[in-house]
Design an enzyme around this catalytic site. Structure first.
Site, PDB file in Angstrom:
ATOM      1  N   ASP A 223     -30.775 -72.641  69.929  1.00 38.05           N
ATOM      2  CA  ASP A 223     -31.420 -71.604  69.137  1.00 38.05           C
ATOM      3  C   ASP A 223     -32.682 -71.145  69.864  1.00 38.05           C
ATOM      4  O   ASP A 223     -33.332 -71.912  70.573  1.00 38.05           O
ATOM      5  CB  ASP A 223     -31.795 -72.147  67.762  1.00 38.05           C
ATOM      6  CG  ASP A 223     -30.587 -72.611  66.982  1.00 38.05           C
ATOM      7  OD1 ASP A 223     -29.659 -71.814  66.805  1.00 38.05           O
ATOM      8  OD2 ASP A 223     -30.572 -73.774  66.546  1.00 38.05           O
ATOM      9  N   ARG A 321     -26.254 -63.550  58.586  1.00 36.78           N
ATOM     10  CA  ARG A 321     -27.311 -64.559  58.442  1.00 36.78           C
ATOM     11  C   ARG A 321     -28.702 -63.959  58.642  1.00 36.78           C
ATOM     12  O   ARG A 321     -29.369 -64.241  59.612  1.00 36.78           O
ATOM     13  CB  ARG A 321     -27.099 -65.725  59.406  1.00 36.78           C
ATOM     14  CG  ARG A 321     -25.841 -66.510  59.156  1.00 36.78           C
ATOM     15  CD  ARG A 321     -25.770 -67.738  60.054  1.00 36.78           C
ATOM     16  NE  ARG A 321     -24.519 -68.463  59.849  1.00 36.78           N
ATOM     17  CZ  ARG A 321     -24.177 -69.569  60.501  1.00 36.78           C
ATOM     18  NH1 ARG A 321     -25.011 -70.070  61.409  1.00 36.78           N
ATOM     19  NH2 ARG A 321     -23.037 -70.164  60.259  1.00 36.78           N
TER      20      ARG A 321
END
Length: 443
Positions: A223, A321
């Site tokens: 991430d 998301r």
């Protein structure tokens, strides 16, 4: 983990946003509607204003504002940045980033284990050879998968940066940022990250999982930023982007997109009191995850935590998301969502979530219904009021329930956000956010 989706139109349509990425030479000022705290001269000494979202709760968020002269660093290289993070432990520190810092400047080959060969990997695990019933977990260290694991471990060690408590990381000027870096805000308190363009790290060695779905899938790591078990974190005026490595440019292997990106921002494992304000999130698939599992073992640490605020962010050209929520009390207001043809949803309603989504503006392309804005993954109540879709006030819950009755949403999150500064009129949100969000827009 990704699904294969076309990104060509998103990339082309987002040229204005990508002008903010790592080679940026200038941007407009935030303008009169930007928050007052953007005008002070030393960004490193600025703290989160009172009542500015969940990160203002309790002790508030000051980052390294109290740093003495010995703990103020200006860095231009990856080695300097890592050294500055390590200096002084958890004493307040300010790290000023000048220019673009690239953690993978030498390329993916620099991480490859001796003997690793991608063509050999493809030959060994092709579905017609390996099948789709057995994953690669048991493969030995000297196998193509074992060599991939070793290569991935080398990249993991190289690109992750552990951010200590009481730290402010701030970009200097309009062209500061990181490329290929994963910021790990893990198990600490009181961190500020501002005015940076963050180009998503590219996983050099994604894993093929034959058992993921009906036809197998490529799974990636890293991430861009992870808030893991940390508290009081403020992310402000950053640009999160896939930059020079959009999914639309990725090849296909075994009939599936060779996915090399994970999330842009994850808030997980009991993290709490986070504010994300005036950021741009663009050119990405699975963007922000709040709470990473429905499991009861994870829930023990997540229940009562995962409180986060999102305001005045631009979410542009994303698939899904923005965010997907489990457990947390999440307040999302005054954000602008700009969707494209590969749009799936914005808000994911997950296990025991308590999302409040108000005064947001949505720009959807022709043929994309407002019913897609909310996606029910689990039964959980949600508040969604005073939202604007293509210029019209829209009851997102009513539209969703009318068009997708099999996934009926329950109205009323059961709490009222109080940690807000000014709430802008929803009809002004798109203009205000588009002018003020992203890196390079602070004084």
């Amino acid at each position: 983990m990704r699904t294969p989706k076309s990104r060509a139109r998103a990339v082309a349509a987002l040229a204005g946003c990508t002008a903010l990425v790592l080679s940026a030479t200038g941007t407009a000022s935030a303008g009169p509607h930007a928050p007052a705290h953007t005008t002070a001269r030393d960004l490193g000494r600025q703290v989160l204003p009172a009542n500015d979202g969940w990160a203002a709760y309790g002790t508030g968020t000051t980052g390294g504002a109290a740093a003495d002269a010995a703990h103020v660093h200006t860095v231009t290289t990856w080695a300097q940045f890592k050294a500055a993070l390590a200096a002084g432990g958890s004493a307040p520190k300010i790290i000023k980033v000048k220019g673009v810092i690239d953690a993978v400047a030498e390329g993916c080959d620099s991480f490859a284990a001796p003997g690793y060969d991608f063509d050999a990997y493809l030959a060994a695990y092709a579905p017609e050879t390996w099948g789709l019933d057995t994953d690669l977990t048991a493969e030995p260290d000297d196998s193509p998968e074992g060599l991939r694991r070793a290569s991935a471990a080398a990249q993991d060690r190289a690109i992750k940066a552990d951010i200590p408590a009481n730290t402010t990381i701030v970009g200097v000027g309009r062209g500061a940022g990181f490329k290929g870096v994963s910021l790990q805000i893990k198990g600490v308190d009181n961190v500020i990250v501002r005015n940076l363009t963050l180009e998503s790290p590219v996983d050099c060695f994604p894993q093929w999982d034959p058992t993921d779905g009906a036809t197998g899938n490529w799974n990636s790591e890293y991430d861009t930023a992870v808030v893991y078990g940390s508290t009081h974190v403020w992310l402000d005026h950053n640009t999160f982007t896939d930059g020079s490595h959009p999914d639309s440019a990725a090849p296909t292997h075994f009939g599936m997109l060779y996915q090399q990106h994970d999330g842009q921002l994850d808030i997980v494992r009991g993290a709490n009191h986070v504010t994300a304000s005036w950021n741009v999130f663009t050119e990405h698939d699975k963007t922000i995850l709040i709470g990473n599992s429905d499991s009861e073992s994870t829930a023990v640490g997540d229940r009562g935590r995962l409180k986060a605020t999102f305001h005045h962010n631009l979410f542009s050209g994303l698939v899904e998301r923005a965010p997907r929520v489990r457990f947390g009390q999440v307040d999302s207001y005054n954000n602008h969502f700009v969707a494209h043809d590969d749009y799936s949803y914005s808000f994911g309603i997950g296990k025991e979530s308590r999302l409040v989504a108000e005064h947001n503006a949505f720009t959807l392309p022709p043929g994309v219904s407002a019913a897609k804005v909310l996606k029910r993954w689990s039964v959980a109540p949600v508040t969604a009021a005073h939202n604007l879709v293509n210029g019209r006030i829209t009851d997102l819950i009513a539209v969703h329930n009318a068009e997708i009755p099999a996934e009926t949403l329950e109205s009323g999150a059961g709490w009222t956000p109080t940690l807000r500064t000014r709430v802008d009129p929803v009809r002004s949100v798109a203009r205000i956010v588009d002018r003020g969000a992203g890196a390079g827009r602070l004084g």
